[in-house]
Design a protein around this motif. Structure first.
Motif, PDB file in Angstrom:
ATOM      1  N   PHE A  50       0.833  -1.203   0.000  1.00  0.00           N
ATOM      2  CA  PHE A  50       0.000   0.000   0.000  1.00  0.00           C
ATOM      3  C   PHE A  50       0.876   1.264   0.000  1.00  0.00           C
ATOM      4  O   PHE A  50       0.635   2.204  -0.772  1.00  0.00           O
ATOM      5  CB  PHE A  50      -0.894  -0.062   1.241  1.00  0.00           C
ATOM      6  CG  PHE A  50      -1.828   1.090   1.418  1.00  0.00           C
ATOM      7  CD1 PHE A  50      -2.793   1.385   0.464  1.00  0.00           C
ATOM      8  CD2 PHE A  50      -1.776   1.871   2.569  1.00  0.00           C
ATOM      9  CE1 PHE A  50      -3.691   2.445   0.652  1.00  0.00           C
ATOM     10  CE2 PHE A  50      -2.659   2.921   2.766  1.00  0.00           C
ATOM     11  CZ  PHE A  50      -3.607   3.211   1.812  1.00  0.00           C
ATOM     12  N   ALA A  51       1.903   1.274   0.834  1.00  0.00           N
ATOM     13  CA  ALA A  51       2.793   2.448   0.898  1.00  0.00           C
ATOM     14  C   ALA A  51       3.508   2.632  -0.438  1.00  0.00           C
ATOM     15  O   ALA A  51       3.652   3.769  -0.930  1.00  0.00           O
ATOM     16  CB  ALA A  51       3.807   2.278   2.029  1.00  0.00           C
ATOM     17  N   ALA A  52       3.905   1.519  -1.063  1.00  0.00           N
ATOM     18  CA  ALA A  52       4.600   1.602  -2.353  1.00  0.00           C
ATOM     19  C   ALA A  52       3.692   2.167  -3.449  1.00  0.00           C
ATOM     20  O   ALA A  52       4.150   2.825  -4.381  1.00  0.00           O
ATOM     21  CB  ALA A  52       5.106   0.215  -2.749  1.00  0.00           C
ATOM     22  N   GLU A  53       2.390   1.928  -3.309  1.00  0.00           N
ATOM     23  CA  GLU A  53       1.412   2.457  -4.291  1.00  0.00           C
ATOM     24  C   GLU A  53       1.037   3.905  -4.023  1.00  0.00           C
ATOM     25  O   GLU A  53       0.265   4.490  -4.765  1.00  0.00           O
ATOM     26  CB  GLU A  53       0.111   1.635  -4.218  1.00  0.00           C
ATOM     27  CG  GLU A  53       0.204   0.245  -4.785  1.00  0.00           C
ATOM     28  CD  GLU A  53      -1.052  -0.540  -4.401  1.00  0.00           C
ATOM     29  OE1 GLU A  53      -2.167  -0.012  -4.560  1.00  0.00           O
ATOM     30  OE2 GLU A  53      -0.907  -1.662  -3.899  1.00  0.00           O
ATOM     31  N   GLY A  54       1.514   4.461  -2.910  1.00  0.00           N
ATOM     32  CA  GLY A  54       1.173   5.851  -2.583  1.00  0.00           C
ATOM     33  C   GLY A  54       0.228   5.983  -1.408  1.00  0.00           C
ATOM     34  O   GLY A  54      -0.292   7.079  -1.161  1.00  0.00           O
ATOM     35  N   GLY A  55      -0.006   4.896  -0.678  1.00  0.00           N
ATOM     36  CA  GLY A  55      -0.881   4.936   0.492  1.00  0.00           C
ATOM     37  C   GLY A  55      -0.327   5.886   1.546  1.00  0.00           C
ATOM     38  O   GLY A  55       0.851   5.815   1.891  1.00  0.00           O
ATOM     39  N   ARG A  56      -1.175   6.777   2.038  1.00  0.00           N
ATOM     40  CA  ARG A  56      -0.721   7.775   3.012  1.00  0.00           C
ATOM     41  C   ARG A  56      -1.475   7.696   4.339  1.00  0.00           C
ATOM     42  O   ARG A  56      -1.091   8.340   5.314  1.00  0.00           O
ATOM     43  CB  ARG A  56      -0.844   9.192   2.417  1.00  0.00           C
ATOM     44  CG  ARG A  56       0.140   9.441   1.275  1.00  0.00           C
ATOM     45  CD  ARG A  56       1.586   9.315   1.777  1.00  0.00           C
ATOM     46  NE  ARG A  56       2.575   9.303   0.716  1.00  0.00           N
ATOM     47  CZ  ARG A  56       3.168   8.214   0.229  1.00  0.00           C
ATOM     48  NH1 ARG A  56       2.849   7.021   0.698  1.00  0.00           N
ATOM     49  NH2 ARG A  56       4.065   8.299  -0.721  1.00  0.00           N
ATOM     50  N   GLY A  57      -2.559   6.922   4.352  1.00  0.00           N
ATOM     51  CA  GLY A  57      -3.290   6.766   5.605  1.00  0.00           C
ATOM     52  C   GLY A  57      -4.099   5.488   5.565  1.00  0.00           C
ATOM     53  O   GLY A  57      -4.619   5.115   4.518  1.00  0.00           O
ATOM     54  N   ALA A  58      -4.192   4.796   6.716  1.00  0.00           N
ATOM     55  CA  ALA A  58      -4.941   3.543   6.763  1.00  0.00           C
ATOM     56  C   ALA A  58      -5.750   3.468   8.036  1.00  0.00           C
ATOM     57  O   ALA A  58      -5.258   3.843   9.104  1.00  0.00           O
ATOM     58  CB  ALA A  58      -3.984   2.356   6.683  1.00  0.00           C
ATOM     59  N   ASN A  59      -6.982   3.013   7.909  1.00  0.00           N
ATOM     60  CA  ASN A  59      -7.742   2.607   9.087  1.00  0.00           C
ATOM     61  C   ASN A  59      -7.565   1.102   9.238  1.00  0.00           C
ATOM     62  O   ASN A  59      -7.469   0.377   8.245  1.00  0.00           O
ATOM     63  CB  ASN A  59      -9.225   2.949   8.943  1.00  0.00           C
ATOM     64  CG  ASN A  59      -9.499   4.412   9.176  1.00  0.00           C
ATOM     65  OD1 ASN A  59     -10.137   5.082   8.379  1.00  0.00           O
ATOM     66  ND2 ASN A  59      -9.010   4.942  10.296  1.00  0.00           N
ATOM     67  N   ILE A  60      -7.542   0.664  10.485  1.00  0.00           N
ATOM     68  CA  ILE A  60      -7.322  -0.752  10.779  1.00  0.00           C
ATOM     69  C   ILE A  60      -8.500  -1.239  11.597  1.00  0.00           C
ATOM     70  O   ILE A  60      -8.882  -0.610  12.582  1.00  0.00           O
ATOM     71  CB  ILE A  60      -6.018  -0.943  11.600  1.00  0.00           C
ATOM     72  CG1 ILE A  60      -4.828  -0.226  10.931  1.00  0.00           C
ATOM     73  CG2 ILE A  60      -5.739  -2.420  11.825  1.00  0.00           C
ATOM     74  CD1 ILE A  60      -4.414  -0.772   9.588  1.00  0.00           C
TER      75      ILE A  60
END
Ligand code: NDP
Length: 272
Positions: A50-60
């Motif tokens: 996700f980070a490699a794709e540009g993910g900048r925030g995640a809910n878990i």
């Protein structure tokens, strides 16, 4: 446009993408928010991709909040207190973990429902990840007593010890028949199978009763509470929206207005 997502399992029915995209529209931001599967043991790999794709925030969400806590490079004080992370923010090449569940619940109780928390006697049923996230903010809100009851009493005892607060005590599994509380909170997963937490012998008479579940999954517990004299009942849809608003604030620097989003979801959820 930055990428955001909610990770967990099962994740197909998560309302989080709808909520965050509505917040984006209300605050003039284009938000791309997805659902992503993360099984126990699989969160690290999912987050790296996700980070490699540009993910900048995640809910878990369930069942990987504890895993997110151990994976975060840094955690905030409220996540450390909860030992669970429901929000990750990408900061200088690393994930920072936070927990907005408790503040979301307190805002729903006090702002949306207008209930006062100072000096209240509270019974919390359940001692899992959600319970861990809400005990600290409830205590900060000034409640007088927090009794914790769980099907597996050792888990409730662990949470009592972790709170290290004289106001927190262990209640018998079932909720301590005979003891009266102003507020009873169901933080168990029993509603997932449509049933009541078992055992259950809590006194509901004249209490405000809240279920972290929402919609049909909260019906069995809230109907039981109403039939046993509860003064008012509410499900956890407002908490869901308010914890999302706190995550949105962490990521975008602005707290979105929540009433219209909550109202729209309420109509849909109640029609199910
Ligand atoms: P966990 O799996 O970590 O914990 C589950 C808890 O429920 C444990 O205390 C467990 O007891 C108890 N439990 C499960 N089934 C039963 C049963 N049949 N009878 C009695 N107790 C039972 O889940 P979480 O704590 O993370 O989540 C709990 C619920 O809260 C979730 O279903 C979730 O949907 C909801 N939630 C809602 C939020 C919102 O924003 N509205 C936010 C976070 C969570 P034991 O220890 O004995 O196994």
């Amino acid at each position: 446009m930055s990428l955001y997502a909610v990770f967990g399992h099962p994740i197909d029915h998560s309302l989080s993408p709808r909520i965050h995209e509505a917040f984006g529209a209300l605050t003039g931001r284009l938000v791309h928010y997805e659902r992503r599967e993360a099984h126990p043991g699989g969160l690290a790999q999912a987050l790296a991709a996700f980070a490699a794709e540009g993910g900048r925030g995640a809910n878990i969400t369930v069942p990987v909040k504890g895993e997110a806590f151990t994976l975060a490079a840094r955690v905030t004080a409220r996540a450390a207190r909860a030992r669970a992370v429901n929000t990750l923010s990408w900061d200088n090449g690393a994930w920072v973990g936070d927990n907005t569940d408790g503040i979301g619940l307190v805002r729903d109780l006090t702002v949306n429902h207008g209930w006062s928390l100072p000096d209240r006697r509270v019974l919390l049923i359940g001692a899992g990840g959600a319970a861990q996230g809400i005990v600290g903010p409830l205590l900060d809100a000034g409640i007088a007593i927090l009794a914790i009851s769980n099907r597996t009493p050792a888990r409730a005892q662990g949470l009592v010890w972790a709170c290290a607060d004289a106001r927190v005590r262990l209640a018998a599994a079932g909720g301590a028949a005979g003891s009266r509380y102003d507020l009873v909170i169901n933080a168990t997963a029993a509603g997932l199978s449509g049933g009541l937490p078992a055992p259950l012998d809590a006194v509901f008479e004249d209490a405000i009763v809240y279920d972290l579940m929402y919609g049909p999954k909260a019906r069995a517990f809230l109907s039981h509470a109403r039939a046993h004299g509860a003064r008012e009942v509410a499900d956890g849809l407002g908490m869901l929206v308010e914890q999302a608003a706190e995550s949105f604030l962490l990521w975008h620097g602005v707290r979105p207005p929540t009433p219209s989003v909550l109202e729209r979801l309420r109509t849909e959820v109640d029609a199910r």
